[in-house]
Design a protein around this motif. Sequence first.
Motif, short mmCIF file in Angstrom:
data_model
loop_
_atom_site.label_atom_id
_atom_site.label_comp_id
_atom_site.label_asym_id
_atom_site.label_seq_id
_atom_site.Cartn_x
_atom_site.Cartn_y
_atom_site.Cartn_z
N SER A 181 -3.44 81.34 41.31
CA SER A 181 -3.89 80.06 42.40
C SER A 181 -2.82 79.76 42.94
O SER A 181 -2.88 79.00 44.21
CB SER A 181 -5.07 78.91 41.93
N THR B 144 0.94 79.68 43.57
CA THR B 144 1.79 80.73 43.77
C THR B 144 1.50 82.02 45.00
O THR B 144 0.32 82.32 45.01
CB THR B 144 1.78 81.48 42.11
N GLY B 145 2.17 82.02 45.62
CA GLY B 145 2.08 82.14 47.10
C GLY B 145 2.21 83.14 47.35
O GLY B 145 3.81 83.41 46.27
N VAL B 146 2.50 83.80 48.35
CA VAL B 146 3.67 84.99 49.17
C VAL B 146 5.45 84.72 49.45
O VAL B 146 6.12 84.82 48.76
CB VAL B 146 3.25 85.73 50.12
N GLU C 28 6.58 81.92 47.70
CA GLU C 28 6.72 82.13 45.73
C GLU C 28 7.56 83.49 45.79
O GLU C 28 8.54 83.22 44.84
CB GLU C 28 5.84 80.95 44.57
N THR D 99 5.92 84.89 38.11
CA THR D 99 5.54 85.35 39.74
C THR D 99 5.62 86.31 40.57
O THR D 99 4.35 86.74 41.02
CB THR D 99 6.62 84.06 40.16
N ALA E 214 -0.10 87.23 44.20
CA ALA E 214 -0.22 87.00 45.36
C ALA E 214 1.32 88.18 45.56
O ALA E 214 1.58 89.12 47.47
CB ALA E 214 0.84 85.37 45.80
N GLU F 83 1.41 92.13 47.13
CA GLU F 83 0.71 91.92 48.61
C GLU F 83 2.86 92.13 49.07
O GLU F 83 3.27 91.87 50.18
CB GLU F 83 0.91 90.03 49.53
#
Length: 377
Positions: free
Chosen positions: A20, A22-24, A26, A43, A48, A51
């Motif tokens: 939750s 971890t985004g693009v 990261e 990761t 994420a 993508e």
Amino acid sequence: MSIYEKVTHYRDFDFPAFFSATGVGEVQSVLNKPRLTELDYLTLLSPAAAECLEAMAQQAHRLTIQHFGNTMLLFTPMYLANYCTNQCVYCGFNMKNELVRKKLSAAEIAAEGAAIARSGLRHLLILTGDSRHETPVSYIAAAAGILRKDFTCIGLEVYALTTAEYVELVAAGIDEMTMFQETYNEVAYAELHPAGPKRDYHFRLNAPERACQGGMRGVNVGALLGLDDWRRDAFFSGLHADYLQKKYPDVEISVSTPRMQPHAGGFPPKTIVGDKELVQYLLALRIYLPRSGITLSTREPALLRDALAKLGVTKMSAGVCTAVGGRLHAEETIETKDVGQFEISDERSVAEVADMLRRQGIQPVYKNWQVLAKKAQ
């Protein structure tokens, strides 16, 4: 730290919270790192990262060319026996399943091996069910002695052995071993293995390390995707390979990424692992472990295997039959043919797979030159 301690370290790790957070951004940061940590690898397995598959694919391809060149090692399995004392709920060889049980005689082993060798392959993987009574170590060693005249590299996928038994099989001519932990979730593992010697989670988990200690030149690990959460099992498979690679740098460490396929017994997968998820796993694994081999089996359909050939895979099976002595009885009808361990999806011959690779500019390799070089040392 042992591999069990490493797995236990993450047993209570909050994977959902990590994903939750971890985004693009990261993921992109990890892709710019020259060397990855365990959590960097996680990761790349995150939702994420789905993508960022194009960027991951480019990096995975570059690393594969850098460390392995434009080559693909081809091999095929040969089933010596299907006797089993386990009740693994997901396996066609489950002792409770009604199927014809058999093991190959010395003459049949020689004939089946000769049939495989005519395809040009010199890398063979021999398999049995888990029955020390029907297929003791002495039987496996004798089979290796018969097959050595046709094959320069013989791998092994059987029940978990002691270090002394691995030493014995290395002396008999076995070069590599494959051991799937199936799932690294110890609780789920117990449920999936209700009876039989394979129920011992710890003995199986430590088998690849015993094989390294016993002198195996190559060791292959992995989980059967679909038995538990795929991201967790992918994470632990990578950690297991990394652990062995660091501790035994002279051993060729590889990872297999099989997904569940239909089999006798019909146990449904706990989770469905789609093609996109499998691609993500392969790419993340290659970026995390740039020097490790990655094996893709004929469980996967031909078109998908074709597409994945340039994305980190270094070893493919071809011309596969999962029934005992299946090549000796190829003339039998579908109705009378023995049931294999699982259904294969890519039924192409060795020559057809090799042609596919050449069309992509990849050189098919029929001998494991890395293992041969280690033998010569």
